[in-house]
Design an enzyme around this catalytic site. Structure first.
Site, PDB file in Angstrom:
ATOM      1  N   HIS A 189      43.154  50.721 -24.639  1.00  0.00           N
ATOM      2  CA  HIS A 189      43.388  52.098 -25.080  1.00  0.00           C
ATOM      3  C   HIS A 189      42.437  53.061 -24.388  1.00  0.00           C
ATOM      4  O   HIS A 189      42.810  54.185 -24.032  1.00  0.00           O
ATOM      5  CB  HIS A 189      43.188  52.200 -26.601  1.00  0.00           C
ATOM      6  CG  HIS A 189      44.390  51.808 -27.392  1.00  0.00           C
ATOM      7  ND1 HIS A 189      44.312  51.143 -28.589  1.00  0.00           N
ATOM      8  CD2 HIS A 189      45.715  51.979 -27.151  1.00  0.00           C
ATOM      9  CE1 HIS A 189      45.529  50.931 -29.059  1.00  0.00           C
ATOM     10  NE2 HIS A 189      46.388  51.427 -28.206  1.00  0.00           N
ATOM     11  N   CYS A 484      57.019  48.897 -12.797  1.00  0.00           N
ATOM     12  CA  CYS A 484      56.828  49.822 -13.920  1.00  0.00           C
ATOM     13  C   CYS A 484      55.540  49.532 -14.690  1.00  0.00           C
ATOM     14  O   CYS A 484      55.293  50.134 -15.726  1.00  0.00           O
ATOM     15  CB  CYS A 484      58.024  49.786 -14.866  1.00  0.00           C
ATOM     16  SG  CYS A 484      58.289  48.179 -15.661  1.00  0.00           S
TER      17      CYS A 484
END
Length: 552
Positions: A189, A484
């Site tokens: 994160h 991706c």
């Protein structure tokens, strides 16, 4: 003459900064002596804990309301964690035995941390979040300042053992101009939010604790280096050059193409209609990854076909007539869904996740494909399945898509698909490489583990070899092969991927200008030469150094 010292880590957000170091505020220390609570006072002690947890949750929610994008989502998730019923129940149970609330919070949290680390995947990553909530609640109970990031008086470089997402999400990029942690990984994160904020960031730096607050530092987020003792004039020259690079990025308007005019398909990764709207306002030429599972993380039951179609239509409609790639539910491991993942697994990253859910719950897939068809309004939307391992899986998925007028593809996350890409392409129309998972499975290293960040680096030569094999198979079949995963957002690595034969790059919207500006500086031949040279590298650092030398 000053002596320079260099520390190396994993660079996750490019950029150069020169400023004094500051450290995060320490977490509260528990008192040496914590007498038991008398029976008649235990109810009040439980209430005191609940009030402290509510205060922490409220502050995090308030910060979430002033944040945007990933930062807002992370803060809101942490606010919910502070109110988690299971956590509260475990703490109150200990308080009712006479344990004081601050000690009960610490002991109960330790038990959850051990459990989460055993589960692995996203649950292991959440231990950082949970420890942060623990420290905030204990500080509230003890009447001490809330731990976390201090507000510097001048632009500074923040150092930390690790950073909770709640701290990263609240950073002021005008005051915290660089971020370095001893732990963490490229997909944590902290890294993702730093990327959104545009703050140069390095993780997994060994020996960081020896740097004192106030030390003048130069960090290079692209090279993953942290240097002390550098001459101020030399340091500022590097900062100036980086500023000019950033100005070129800010002024880049697209479309994405190489210096010789060769177009490059640069797409956006999105998770909902709002994200698709932001992507449509950017230089993105379409959507290369719509993470459908992120729409339903809080859903208790499976959304109806009608509800799913409404959500999907918002995303597909943001790019009328352009490429939109919808990924079917990638539930499990680091993204469990309450209505899909029922069983606890010893190793969820290698368990029942992604397309494998359809084996026991086929309606999850058929309902979703029906919803995508309804949302497509006759358009041949691109749809891909995650965690495909066998040719039979790919064939069955492709047949289900084609009966609904959808264009079928699969994710390349498991090395088995890369080494047999030719055979998979006999059944599907495109491949999309998820570099995060492909790296963790190739290197047998949990991508959420801060101790293994060097192994889960997408610059690993073995991973690049698999990407090259897959892209070559696509060229032989005349079918597109995209990337991706986080690798596409690295400007130099994006050039290498193009050189390997990758036909599209999909990334966070914030990363598109930097990638586009870098692509505009190099030719097709330079990309191919860099790719060939990088494949001969023996380490991630050597691969990076080769690419930087070849591409500038």
């Amino acid at each position: 003459m000053s002596t320079t010292t260099e520390l190396r880590g994993t660079g996750v957000v490019p950029g150069v900064a020169h400023a004094p170091a500051i450290w995060t505020a320490p977490r509260p220390q528990l008192p040496e002596h914590s007498p038991n609570i008398a029976e008649e006072g235990r109810e009040a002690e439980a209430g005191r804990f609940q009030a402290a947890a509510a205060a922490v949750s409220s502050r995090l929610s308030q910060r979430a309301s002033h944040a945007t994008g990933v930062a807002a989502n992370v803060l809101e998730a942490n606010a919910s964690m502070a109110s988690d019923k299971g956590w509260h129940k475990a703490i109150i149970k200990k308080i009712k035995t006479g344990m004081p609330s601050h000690l009960a919070v610490a002991r109960a949290t330790d038990e959850f941390v051990v459990m989460f680390e055993k589960i692995g995947g996203l649950m292991a990553e959440r231990t950082t979040d949970l420890k942060d909530i623990r420290d905030r609640v204990i500080a509230e109970l003890l009447g001490k300042p809330e731990p976390g990031v201090p507000t510097p008086e001048r632009p500074s470089i923040l150092l930390a053992d690790d950073l909770a997402p709640a701290d990263t999400a609240g950073l002021d990029p005008t005051l915290v101009i660089g971020l370095v942690t001893e732990l963490g990984g490229p997909t944590s994160h902290t890294a993702i939010i730093s990327r959104q904020l545009g703050i140069p960031c390095i993780v997994a730096v060994s020996g960081l604790q020896h740097i004192a607050a106030g030390t003048e530092l130069l960090i290079d987020g692209a090279a993953g280096t942290l240097t002390t003792g550098m001459d101020a004039v030399d340091a500022e020259a590097l900062v100036k050059a980086d500023f000019e690079r950033r100005e070129a990025i800010r002024s880049w308007r697209g479309p994405a193409q190489l210096a010789d005019g060769t177009p490059v398909d640069v797409l956006a990764n999105v998770q909902d209609g709002a994200g698709a709207g932001r992507a449509a306002a950017s230089q993105a030429q379409g959507i290369g990854l719509f993470r459908t599972e992120l729409c339903f993380l809080s859903a208790e039951t499976e959304p109806s076909i009608k509800e799913q179609a409404r959500i999907y239509r918002e995303v597909i409609g943001a790019f009328p007539g352009k490429k939109v790639v919808v990924r079917t539910l990638d539930a499990g491991s680091d993204k469990p869904l309450k209505f899909a993942n029922f069983d606890e697994e010893e190793n969820p990253a290698l368990g029942v996740r992604g397309l494998r859910l359809a084996t026991g719950q086929p309606s999850l897939l058929t309902n979703q494909l029906d919803a995508i068809k309804a949302a497509s309004d006759g358009k041949a939307t691109w749809v891909m399945a995650p965690m495909v391992a066998t040719i039979d899986e790919a064939k069955d998925f492709a047949e289900q898509c084609r009966t609904r007028g959808l264009k079928p593809g699969i994710m390349v996350e498991i090395p088995a698909v890369a080494v047999q890409a030719d055979k998979f392409l006999e059944h599907v129309e495109f491949l999309s490489i998820g570099t995060n998972d492909l790296t963790q499975y190739t290197m047998a290293a949990d991508r959420m583990s801060p101790q293994l960040a060097s192994l889960t680096d997408p610059w690993q030569p073995a991973v690049l070899s698999l990407i090259g094999m897959t892209a070559a198979a696509g060229q032989r079949a005349g079918k597109p092969v995209g990337v991706c995963g986080e690798a596409a957002a690295d400007p130099h690595l994006a050039c290498v991927l193009v050189g390997l034969g990758v036909t599209s790059l999909s990334m966070a919207v914030a990363a598109i200008p930097a990638v586009g500006a870098q692509l505009a500086r190099v030719t097709t031949e330079q990309c191919k030469a860099a790719a060939e040279a990088v494949l001969a590298a023996r380490s991630t650092q050597e691969a990076r150094d080769i690419a930087r030398a070849q591409l500038g």
